[in-house]
Write a protein that holds these residues in place. Structure first.
Motif, PDB file in Angstrom:
ATOM      1  N   SER A 129       0.874  -1.172   0.000  1.00  0.00           N
ATOM      2  CA  SER A 129       0.000   0.000   0.000  1.00  0.00           C
ATOM      3  C   SER A 129       0.909   1.218   0.000  1.00  0.00           C
ATOM      4  O   SER A 129       2.016   1.177   0.561  1.00  0.00           O
ATOM      5  CB  SER A 129      -0.924   0.028   1.222  1.00  0.00           C
ATOM      6  OG  SER A 129      -0.244   0.478   2.377  1.00  0.00           O
ATOM      7  N   THR A 130       0.454   2.281  -0.620  1.00  0.00           N
ATOM      8  CA  THR A 130       1.280   3.480  -0.697  1.00  0.00           C
ATOM      9  C   THR A 130       0.406   4.722  -0.658  1.00  0.00           C
ATOM     10  O   THR A 130      -0.746   4.703  -1.108  1.00  0.00           O
ATOM     11  CB  THR A 130       2.139   3.482  -1.981  1.00  0.00           C
ATOM     12  OG1 THR A 130       2.997   4.616  -1.975  1.00  0.00           O
ATOM     13  CG2 THR A 130       1.275   3.549  -3.220  1.00  0.00           C
ATOM     14  N   LEU A 131       0.977   5.790  -0.117  1.00  0.00           N
ATOM     15  CA  LEU A 131       0.309   7.088  -0.093  1.00  0.00           C
ATOM     16  C   LEU A 131       1.245   8.103  -0.739  1.00  0.00           C
ATOM     17  O   LEU A 131       2.414   8.211  -0.356  1.00  0.00           O
ATOM     18  CB  LEU A 131       0.001   7.509   1.353  1.00  0.00           C
ATOM     19  CG  LEU A 131      -0.856   8.765   1.514  1.00  0.00           C
ATOM     20  CD1 LEU A 131      -2.302   8.486   1.099  1.00  0.00           C
ATOM     21  CD2 LEU A 131      -0.816   9.262   2.952  1.00  0.00           C
ATOM     22  N   TYR A 184      -4.138  13.835  -2.027  1.00  0.00           N
ATOM     23  CA  TYR A 184      -3.297  12.643  -1.908  1.00  0.00           C
ATOM     24  C   TYR A 184      -3.849  11.506  -2.766  1.00  0.00           C
ATOM     25  O   TYR A 184      -5.024  11.488  -3.130  1.00  0.00           O
ATOM     26  CB  TYR A 184      -3.234  12.182  -0.445  1.00  0.00           C
ATOM     27  CG  TYR A 184      -2.708  13.236   0.496  1.00  0.00           C
ATOM     28  CD1 TYR A 184      -1.373  13.233   0.896  1.00  0.00           C
ATOM     29  CD2 TYR A 184      -3.536  14.249   0.975  1.00  0.00           C
ATOM     30  CE1 TYR A 184      -0.877  14.208   1.751  1.00  0.00           C
ATOM     31  CE2 TYR A 184      -3.057  15.229   1.839  1.00  0.00           C
ATOM     32  CZ  TYR A 184      -1.731  15.202   2.225  1.00  0.00           C
ATOM     33  OH  TYR A 184      -1.255  16.169   3.063  1.00  0.00           O
ATOM     34  N   TYR A 220      -3.915   7.205  -2.844  1.00  0.00           N
ATOM     35  CA  TYR A 220      -3.709   5.967  -2.060  1.00  0.00           C
ATOM     36  C   TYR A 220      -3.860   4.792  -3.009  1.00  0.00           C
ATOM     37  O   TYR A 220      -4.802   4.734  -3.811  1.00  0.00           O
ATOM     38  CB  TYR A 220      -4.744   5.884  -0.948  1.00  0.00           C
ATOM     39  CG  TYR A 220      -4.789   4.554  -0.217  1.00  0.00           C
ATOM     40  CD1 TYR A 220      -3.862   4.227   0.774  1.00  0.00           C
ATOM     41  CD2 TYR A 220      -5.782   3.619  -0.517  1.00  0.00           C
ATOM     42  CE1 TYR A 220      -3.904   3.018   1.439  1.00  0.00           C
ATOM     43  CE2 TYR A 220      -5.848   2.401   0.143  1.00  0.00           C
ATOM     44  CZ  TYR A 220      -4.908   2.109   1.125  1.00  0.00           C
ATOM     45  OH  TYR A 220      -4.964   0.900   1.783  1.00  0.00           O
ATOM     46  N   ASP A 276      -5.647   0.305   7.142  1.00  0.00           N
ATOM     47  CA  ASP A 276      -4.476   0.860   6.471  1.00  0.00           C
ATOM     48  C   ASP A 276      -4.561   2.383   6.332  1.00  0.00           C
ATOM     49  O   ASP A 276      -3.576   3.099   6.565  1.00  0.00           O
ATOM     50  CB  ASP A 276      -4.340   0.218   5.091  1.00  0.00           C
ATOM     51  CG  ASP A 276      -2.936   0.350   4.525  1.00  0.00           C
ATOM     52  OD1 ASP A 276      -1.969   0.215   5.295  1.00  0.00           O
ATOM     53  OD2 ASP A 276      -2.803   0.606   3.313  1.00  0.00           O
ATOM     54  N   LEU A 277      -5.725   2.903   5.974  1.00  0.00           N
ATOM     55  CA  LEU A 277      -5.875   4.354   5.839  1.00  0.00           C
ATOM     56  C   LEU A 277      -5.704   5.059   7.181  1.00  0.00           C
ATOM     57  O   LEU A 277      -5.097   6.137   7.255  1.00  0.00           O
ATOM     58  CB  LEU A 277      -7.233   4.701   5.230  1.00  0.00           C
ATOM     59  CG  LEU A 277      -7.330   4.674   3.701  1.00  0.00           C
ATOM     60  CD1 LEU A 277      -8.750   4.982   3.251  1.00  0.00           C
ATOM     61  CD2 LEU A 277      -6.355   5.670   3.065  1.00  0.00           C
ATOM     62  N   ARG A 311      -3.831   4.075   9.525  1.00  0.00           N
ATOM     63  CA  ARG A 311      -2.380   4.040   9.776  1.00  0.00           C
ATOM     64  C   ARG A 311      -1.673   5.152   9.002  1.00  0.00           C
ATOM     65  O   ARG A 311      -0.830   5.868   9.556  1.00  0.00           O
ATOM     66  CB  ARG A 311      -1.831   2.669   9.363  1.00  0.00           C
ATOM     67  CG  ARG A 311      -0.338   2.504   9.563  1.00  0.00           C
ATOM     68  CD  ARG A 311       0.079   1.066   9.260  1.00  0.00           C
ATOM     69  NE  ARG A 311      -0.185   0.716   7.873  1.00  0.00           N
ATOM     70  CZ  ARG A 311       0.684   0.933   6.885  1.00  0.00           C
ATOM     71  NH1 ARG A 311       1.861   1.483   7.135  1.00  0.00           N
ATOM     72  NH2 ARG A 311       0.393   0.583   5.646  1.00  0.00           N
ATOM     73  N   TRP A 312      -2.043   5.322   7.734  1.00  0.00           N
ATOM     74  CA  TRP A 312      -1.422   6.373   6.924  1.00  0.00           C
ATOM     75  C   TRP A 312      -1.790   7.763   7.449  1.00  0.00           C
ATOM     76  O   TRP A 312      -0.959   8.674   7.426  1.00  0.00           O
ATOM     77  CB  TRP A 312      -1.836   6.230   5.463  1.00  0.00           C
ATOM     78  CG  TRP A 312      -1.066   5.202   4.691  1.00  0.00           C
ATOM     79  CD1 TRP A 312      -1.557   4.076   4.102  1.00  0.00           C
ATOM     80  CD2 TRP A 312       0.341   5.205   4.430  1.00  0.00           C
ATOM     81  NE1 TRP A 312      -0.557   3.361   3.488  1.00  0.00           N
ATOM     82  CE2 TRP A 312       0.625   4.049   3.683  1.00  0.00           C
ATOM     83  CE3 TRP A 312       1.381   6.062   4.772  1.00  0.00           C
ATOM     84  CZ2 TRP A 312       1.911   3.739   3.251  1.00  0.00           C
ATOM     85  CZ3 TRP A 312       2.674   5.754   4.329  1.00  0.00           C
ATOM     86  CH2 TRP A 312       2.920   4.608   3.585  1.00  0.00           C
ATOM     87  N   VAL A 335       0.461   8.691  10.161  1.00  0.00           N
ATOM     88  CA  VAL A 335       1.760   9.116   9.638  1.00  0.00           C
ATOM     89  C   VAL A 335       1.728  10.612   9.314  1.00  0.00           C
ATOM     90  O   VAL A 335       2.716  11.331   9.493  1.00  0.00           O
ATOM     91  CB  VAL A 335       2.127   8.303   8.374  1.00  0.00           C
ATOM     92  CG1 VAL A 335       3.368   8.880   7.695  1.00  0.00           C
ATOM     93  CG2 VAL A 335       2.361   6.841   8.738  1.00  0.00           C
TER      94      VAL A 335
END
Length: 335
Positions: A207-209, A286, A288, A308-309, A311-312, A315
């Motif tokens: 997963s990436t942001l 952004y 995702y 997951d979102l 968690r991001w 961040v």
């Protein structure tokens, strides 16, 4: 009758002249060929007429590409119409839409009362227009100087009295250039491994942001390709508030009215009215992307996205939790 026939023949000649020519994509500084436009509505819905860019040589020409399903584009037309009246001796605005005939124009004018008094010419978008000024996202605005060269490519929000005056008074302007990315495939992995001596792994999940990706407007959600070992979930160019809404409902957007915002800088979440959209989205939107095994069910993906979102968001220094305030379900704070 004879006059009408001559007009039709002239229009056909104009179109046939452009049909045999290969038209390349044009950018800022390029000379624009003498394009023809078939006007369906020029203050009144009637028989189509033809105009060409050469008729307005010496004037600033603004080509406004829009669509009948683009609400922001339609809402902008009355203001643009007013500006056309103010700068009538120096500027010519030509709007180019995806209509096919006068019946479709009439339906749009009935559906949107705000368009009733618009006197801007509405032209049919032709393949040569799309070839010269390719775009995926509307609105798409091309500014052509009196010398026939492209001076800027922007969105509709740049069409203001101040910007028109700047464009008329300067040879060049240093505005951001709107660039769309054709052929972006949201179903493909956003990340890939490469290298001269690096063999690709048997599988890759992640997963990436990221920050904003300019020029794309793909569908949001989960996409599956036949026989692919992956399923791809993506949300593109969304605000922090949107990410919070998605995080609390497994990737399905919740009502923003359910969220209480208790932060020191609300402009990170909601665009201030006085800020240009393109400037705000550049700094505060952004993307995702999530790549999971193809066998994951809808429910499994939703649960993963929520965790997951959140968690991001942590961040980024953001926390979302249940709200105790009446009328609100969720509280957004900064960590």
């Amino acid at each position: 009758m004879k006059k009408a026939l001559i007009g039709v023949v002239a229009m056909l000649c104009l179109w046939s002249k452009g049909q045999g020519q290969e038209i390349k994509a044009l950018g800022v500084g390029d000379k624009v060929p003498d394009m023809a436009f078939r006007i369906l509505n020029n203050g009144e819905i009637g028989d189509p007429e033809a105009i060409t860019l050469s008729q307005y040589r010496g004037k600033l020409v603004i080509l406004d590409f829009w669509g009948r399903y683009c609400s922001p584009c339609i809402k902008a037309l009355p203001a643009i119409d007013s500006l056309q009246k103010v700068f009538k001796d120096q500027v010519k605005v030509i709007t180019i839409a995806d209509f096919k005939n006068t019946d479709e124009v009439a339906k749009a004018w009935q559906k949107f009362p705000a368009l009733k008094n618009i006197r801007l010419p509405v032209a049919i978008r032709q393949p040569e227009h799309a070839a010269a000024f390719p775009h995926k996202i509307i609105s798409h605005v091309v500014w052509i100087g009196g010398n026939g060269k492209v001076k800027a490519i922007t969105g509709t929000e740049r069409i203001t009295a101040r910007n028109i005056e700047e464009m008329l008074s300067k040879e060049t302007v240093s505005w951001p250039v709107k660039k769309d990315v054709p052929g972006f495939d949201a179903s493909l992995p956003l990340l890939s491994l490469s290298g001269d001596h690096l063999e690709k792994p048997a599988f890759l999940f992640y997963s990436t942001l990221t920050g904003r990706l300019k020029g794309i407007s793909p569908p949001n959600g989960t996409l599956r390709q036949p026989e692919s070992p992956y399923c791809t979930t993506g949300f593109f160019n969304l605000s922090l508030l949107h990410l919070c809404q998605l995080a609390m409902n497994g990737g399905i957007l919740l009502n923003k009215e359910d969220f209480e915002l208790n932060v020191s800088d609300s402009s990170r979440f909601i665009k201030p009215a006085e800020t240009l959209n393109e400037e705000w989205t550049e700094a505060h939107t952004y993307c995702y992307s999530l790549l999971l095994p193809a066998h994951y069910t809808k429910e499994q993906i939703a649960a993963f996205v929520s965790t997951d979102l959140l968690r991001w968001l942590q961040v980024l220094g953001i926390k979302v939790e249940s709200s105790s305030k009446k009328g609100k379900k969720y509280l957004i704070t900064t960590i």
